[in-house]
Motif scaffolding. Structure first.
Motif, PDB file in Angstrom:
ATOM      1  N   GLY A  14      96.093 -82.552  17.727  1.00 16.02           N
ATOM      2  CA  GLY A  14      96.051 -81.938  19.052  1.00 16.02           C
ATOM      3  C   GLY A  14      95.407 -82.827  20.098  1.00 16.02           C
ATOM      4  N   ALA A  15      94.483 -83.676  19.671  1.00 11.73           N
ATOM      5  CA  ALA A  15      93.820 -84.594  20.606  1.00 11.73           C
ATOM      6  C   ALA A  15      94.640 -85.854  20.855  1.00 11.73           C
ATOM      7  CB  ALA A  15      92.444 -84.972  20.072  1.00 11.73           C
ATOM      8  N   GLY A  16      95.687 -86.055  20.065  1.00 13.71           N
ATOM      9  CA  GLY A  16      96.521 -87.239  20.232  1.00 13.71           C
ATOM     10  C   GLY A  16      95.928 -88.494  19.623  1.00 13.71           C
ATOM     11  N   TRP A  17      94.994 -88.338  18.692  1.00 14.80           N
ATOM     12  CA  TRP A  17      94.370 -89.489  18.043  1.00 14.80           C
ATOM     13  C   TRP A  17      95.196 -89.934  16.839  1.00 14.80           C
ATOM     14  CZ3 TRP A  17      89.337 -86.208  17.825  1.00 14.80           C
ATOM     15  CH2 TRP A  17      88.719 -86.209  19.092  1.00 14.80           C
ATOM     16  N   ALA A  18      95.130 -91.220  16.521  1.00 12.58           N
ATOM     17  CA  ALA A  18      95.812 -91.724  15.328  1.00 12.58           C
ATOM     18  C   ALA A  18      95.103 -91.255  14.065  1.00 12.58           C
ATOM     19  CB  ALA A  18      95.871 -93.246  15.364  1.00 12.58           C
ATOM     20  N   GLY A  19      93.805 -91.054  14.165  1.00  9.95           N
ATOM     21  CA  GLY A  19      93.057 -90.602  13.008  1.00  9.95           C
ATOM     22  C   GLY A  19      91.573 -90.537  13.299  1.00  9.95           C
ATOM     23  N   ALA A  20      90.812 -90.248  12.265  1.00 13.79           N
ATOM     24  CA  ALA A  20      89.365 -90.160  12.384  1.00 13.79           C
ATOM     25  C   ALA A  20      88.730 -90.861  11.204  1.00 13.79           C
ATOM     26  CB  ALA A  20      88.913 -88.703  12.443  1.00 13.79           C
ATOM     27  N   LEU A  21      87.535 -91.414  11.453  1.00 10.57           N
ATOM     28  CA  LEU A  21      86.778 -92.094  10.413  1.00 10.57           C
ATOM     29  C   LEU A  21      85.388 -91.482  10.371  1.00 10.57           C
ATOM     30  CD1 LEU A  21      87.102 -94.394   8.373  1.00 10.57           C
ATOM     31  CD2 LEU A  21      86.179 -95.945  10.093  1.00 10.57           C
ATOM     32  N   ILE A  22      85.045 -90.863   9.233  1.00 12.30           N
ATOM     33  CA  ILE A  22      83.797 -90.102   9.108  1.00 12.30           C
ATOM     34  C   ILE A  22      82.883 -90.799   8.104  1.00 12.30           C
ATOM     35  CG2 ILE A  22      82.861 -87.935   8.187  1.00 12.30           C
ATOM     36  CD1 ILE A  22      85.264 -86.571   9.566  1.00 12.30           C
ATOM     37  N   ASN A  23      81.613 -90.967   8.522  1.00 17.67           N
ATOM     38  CA  ASN A  23      80.659 -91.708   7.714  1.00 17.67           C
ATOM     39  C   ASN A  23      79.321 -90.997   7.569  1.00 17.67           C
ATOM     40  OD1 ASN A  23      79.497 -94.085   6.398  1.00 17.67           O
ATOM     41  ND2 ASN A  23      78.426 -94.426   8.336  1.00 17.67           N
ATOM     42  N   CYS A  24      78.954 -90.135   8.535  1.00 16.61           N
ATOM     43  CA  CYS A  24      77.669 -89.441   8.510  1.00 16.61           C
ATOM     44  C   CYS A  24      77.552 -88.601   7.232  1.00 16.61           C
ATOM     45  CB  CYS A  24      77.546 -88.549   9.742  1.00 16.61           C
ATOM     46  SG  CYS A  24      76.072 -87.510   9.766  1.00 16.61           S
ATOM     47  N   SER A  25      76.419 -88.683   6.558  1.00 10.29           N
ATOM     48  CA  SER A  25      76.274 -88.034   5.254  1.00 10.29           C
ATOM     49  C   SER A  25      76.504 -86.536   5.313  1.00 10.29           C
ATOM     50  CB  SER A  25      74.889 -88.319   4.667  1.00 10.29           C
ATOM     51  OG  SER A  25      73.868 -87.702   5.444  1.00 10.29           O
ATOM     52  N   ARG A  26      76.036 -85.863   6.376  1.00 13.21           N
ATOM     53  CA  ARG A  26      76.208 -84.404   6.447  1.00 13.21           C
ATOM     54  C   ARG A  26      77.684 -84.046   6.650  1.00 13.21           C
ATOM     55  NH1 ARG A  26      72.877 -83.313   3.286  1.00 13.21           N
ATOM     56  NH2 ARG A  26      72.828 -85.572   3.073  1.00 13.21           N
ATOM     57  N   ASP A  27      78.403 -84.853   7.419  1.00 15.24           N
ATOM     58  CA  ASP A  27      79.826 -84.581   7.625  1.00 15.24           C
ATOM     59  C   ASP A  27      80.618 -84.890   6.364  1.00 15.24           C
ATOM     60  OD1 ASP A  27      79.145 -83.896  10.218  1.00 15.24           O
ATOM     61  OD2 ASP A  27      79.674 -85.852  11.048  1.00 15.24           O
ATOM     62  N   LEU A  28      80.241 -85.951   5.661  1.00 13.86           N
ATOM     63  CA  LEU A  28      80.885 -86.238   4.374  1.00 13.86           C
ATOM     64  C   LEU A  28      80.668 -85.090   3.394  1.00 13.86           C
ATOM     65  CD1 LEU A  28      80.036 -90.013   3.792  1.00 13.86           C
ATOM     66  CD2 LEU A  28      82.325 -89.032   4.053  1.00 13.86           C
ATOM     67  N   PHE A  29      79.452 -84.577   3.372  1.00 13.10           N
ATOM     68  CA  PHE A  29      79.153 -83.458   2.474  1.00 13.10           C
ATOM     69  C   PHE A  29      80.025 -82.251   2.816  1.00 13.10           C
ATOM     70  CE2 PHE A  29      76.588 -79.669   1.374  1.00 13.10           C
ATOM     71  CZ  PHE A  29      76.492 -79.861   0.011  1.00 13.10           C
ATOM     72  N   TYR A  30      80.205 -81.986   4.112  1.00  5.53           N
ATOM     73  CA  TYR A  30      80.988 -80.824   4.551  1.00  5.53           C
ATOM     74  C   TYR A  30      82.468 -80.967   4.168  1.00  5.53           C
ATOM     75  CZ  TYR A  30      83.018 -77.362   7.735  1.00  5.53           C
ATOM     76  OH  TYR A  30      83.704 -76.297   8.269  1.00  5.53           O
ATOM     77  N   TYR A  31      83.030 -82.151   4.352  1.00  5.20           N
ATOM     78  CA  TYR A  31      84.465 -82.328   4.119  1.00  5.20           C
ATOM     79  C   TYR A  31      84.806 -82.816   2.708  1.00  5.20           C
ATOM     80  CZ  TYR A  31      85.301 -81.859   9.146  1.00  5.20           C
ATOM     81  OH  TYR A  31      85.384 -81.387  10.431  1.00  5.20           O
ATOM     82  N   ALA A  32      83.878 -83.529   2.064  1.00  3.29           N
ATOM     83  CA  ALA A  32      84.205 -84.156   0.783  1.00  3.29           C
ATOM     84  C   ALA A  32      83.298 -83.729  -0.359  1.00  3.29           C
ATOM     85  CB  ALA A  32      84.169 -85.683   0.921  1.00  3.29           C
ATOM     86  N   GLY A  33      82.194 -83.046  -0.066  1.00  7.81           N
ATOM     87  CA  GLY A  33      81.329 -82.553  -1.124  1.00  7.81           C
ATOM     88  C   GLY A  33      80.457 -83.613  -1.765  1.00  7.81           C
ATOM     89  N   THR A  34      80.407 -84.793  -1.169  1.00  7.50           N
ATOM     90  CA  THR A  34      79.570 -85.869  -1.697  1.00  7.50           C
ATOM     91  C   THR A  34      78.879 -86.570  -0.545  1.00  7.50           C
ATOM     92  OG1 THR A  34      79.534 -87.875  -3.053  1.00  7.50           O
ATOM     93  CG2 THR A  34      81.449 -87.574  -1.633  1.00  7.50           C
ATOM     94  N   THR A  35      77.707 -87.147  -0.843  1.00  7.80           N
ATOM     95  CA  THR A  35      77.038 -87.996   0.138  1.00  7.80           C
ATOM     96  C   THR A  35      76.886 -89.416  -0.396  1.00  7.80           C
ATOM     97  OG1 THR A  35      74.849 -87.310  -0.661  1.00  7.80           O
ATOM     98  CG2 THR A  35      75.782 -86.066   1.166  1.00  7.80           C
ATOM     99  N   ILE A  36      77.570 -89.740  -1.484  1.00 12.76           N
ATOM    100  CA  ILE A  36      77.642 -91.129  -1.931  1.00 12.76           C
ATOM    101  C   ILE A  36      78.260 -91.936  -0.793  1.00 12.76           C
ATOM    102  CG2 ILE A  36      78.706 -92.696  -3.609  1.00 12.76           C
ATOM    103  CD1 ILE A  36      76.510 -90.913  -4.780  1.00 12.76           C
ATOM    104  N   PRO A  37      77.696 -93.094  -0.420  1.00 12.19           N
ATOM    105  CA  PRO A  37      78.218 -93.841   0.733  1.00 12.19           C
ATOM    106  C   PRO A  37      79.724 -94.017   0.672  1.00 12.19           C
ATOM    107  CG  PRO A  37      76.177 -94.826  -0.021  1.00 12.19           C
ATOM    108  CD  PRO A  37      76.519 -93.754  -1.026  1.00 12.19           C
ATOM    109  N   SER A  38      80.390 -93.535   1.700  1.00 13.44           N
ATOM    110  CA  SER A  38      81.858 -93.514   1.720  1.00 13.44           C
ATOM    111  C   SER A  38      82.346 -93.531   3.167  1.00 13.44           C
ATOM    112  CB  SER A  38      82.406 -92.251   1.040  1.00 13.44           C
ATOM    113  OG  SER A  38      81.918 -92.083  -0.260  1.00 13.44           O
TER     114      SER A  38
END
Length: 386
Positions: A14-38
């Protein structure tokens, strides 16, 4: 978590972005369930979790599709997946990224314009799922253990630091992970505010609340080595993190009998809190909630004491959202146009200060519903005389 990523994908598209890159540990935990650096790289139609740390641990933690979890320490791999070899817009967490990190990104993504994904992420996280409400309740059960420890151990002559250690010990034994997260650069707080007697007037500005004096100028907030004396008012505000979710709670105690004026002030503070708990509804703005609280304080004749930090100083914050971070949207502040949605969890964080009486404070978390709100904290909400 796949559903959370699908929601994020729709918002990216909807924003017209090609994609997103998420690195913050709390956001990784929310979307991926892990905080291992990713790096979590998300396009409108696909995603990959590029794991930079221990792959075996990350795979054990994340419920995401194993085919989309890849071991890679190279940011270039995420850039290629996002199609950043062509001019495009990639959204990332600019609010928690340093200038140096952004410079590194620009070298790897030379044709990319960067947008801030954080407002999108925080808005999605603002509305809690039923499972998240249960996790918040579990955290509230642990913060209650600290309250019980105060009732068991508070005595004349113990220091604020000793009382804080008792509370922290009860929290840790109950499952507190020993840290809390606030999305601010260079934020410092220790384990949480606690103050007694004259230290209740010592607000150092580290947070929009009663902070306490701290041990040294290095950390001018939290408990000091002041001995608690008979007749002191004591405020505790030590949060916990349990299974990745926070609980926040403030309670006020008196060592001995509370003066009539302090009881009256506390009763009026609780009346304001009850007014908010009973009447906050989805669709209200943060400003409306603040005006409701201020109006009730005025009716009670407490306008000068409510949210005061002393002459000419007053907190404009009435409450804040809470979840995988201790303070997150919605921010309930005067003149804030943001709207409260059904499923939001708000920590109503209020106090009164009067130099001739003292300071009283009360904070509880509520889950906002269309037909009524639920208080998630389990500790009784009175003024405790010990």
């Amino acid at each position: 978590m796949e559903e959370r990523i699908e929601t994020l994908q729709r918002r990216i598209a909807g924003a017209g972005w090609a994609g997103a890159l998420i690195n913050c540990s709390r956001d990784l935990f929310y979307y991926a369930g892990t905080t291992i650096p990713s790096w979590l790289a998300v396009t409108p139609s696909d995603y990959r979790l590029f794991v930079r740390g221990e792959m075996d641990i990350a795979r054990a933690h994340t419920p995401l599709n194993p085919d989309r979890v890849i071991e890679s320490r190279k940011l270039q791999d995420a850039a290629e997946f996002l199609g950043a070899d062509n001019p495009c817009v990639i959204a990332t967490e600019l609010d928690v990224m340093t200038v140096s990190q952004l410079g590194s990104f620009r070298k790897i993504f030379p044709q990319t314009e960067f947008a801030n994904i954080s407002p999108v992420v925080l808005k999605q996280r603002m509305v809690k799922e039923p499972r998240e409400i249960e996790l918040l309740k579990e955290a509230c059960a642990v913060v209650h253990l600290g309250h019980e420890r105060v009732l068991e151990t508070l005595r004349e002559g113990m220091t604020e630091l000793q009382l804080s250690a008792e509370i922290e010990d009860a929290h840790r034994r109950g499952g507190h992970e020993g840290i809390f997260f606030i999305r601010l650069p260079d934020f410092y707080m220790g384990r949480g505010p606690i103050a007694s007697g004259p230290n209740l007037f010592n607000n150092t500005g580290v947070v929009y609340s009663i902070t306490g004096a701290g041990l040294t100028p290095s950390m001018p907030a939290g408990p000091s080595r002041r001995k608690i004396m008979k007749g002191d008012l004591i405020v505790t505000d030590i949060p916990v993190l349990v299974n990745g979710y926070h609980a926040d709670q403030s309670r006020t105690y008196v060592l001995g009998r509370a003066p009539r004026e302090a009881k009256s002030m506390y009763d009026d503070l609780k009346s304001i809190a009850d007014e908010l708990i009973d009447n906050i509804r989805p669709g209200m703005s943060s400003g409306e909630i603040c005006r409701m609280a201020l109006a009730r304080a005025g009716e009670l004749g407490r306008a000068g004491q409510f949210q005061s930090f002393g002459p000419g100083k007053r907190s404009r914050l009435i409450g804040h959202g809470i979840g995988v971070e201790l303070n997150e949207p919605p921010v309930v502040m005067e003149n804030d146009p943001g709207r409260i949605e059904e499923g939001c969890v708000i920590a109503i964080d209020i106090h009164m200060l009067d130099r001739s009486i003292g300071v009283v404070k009360l904070e509880d978390m509520i889950s906002v519903g269309r037909s009524g709100n639920e208080v998630l904290n389990v500790s009784p909400r009175g003024l405790f005389e010990l």
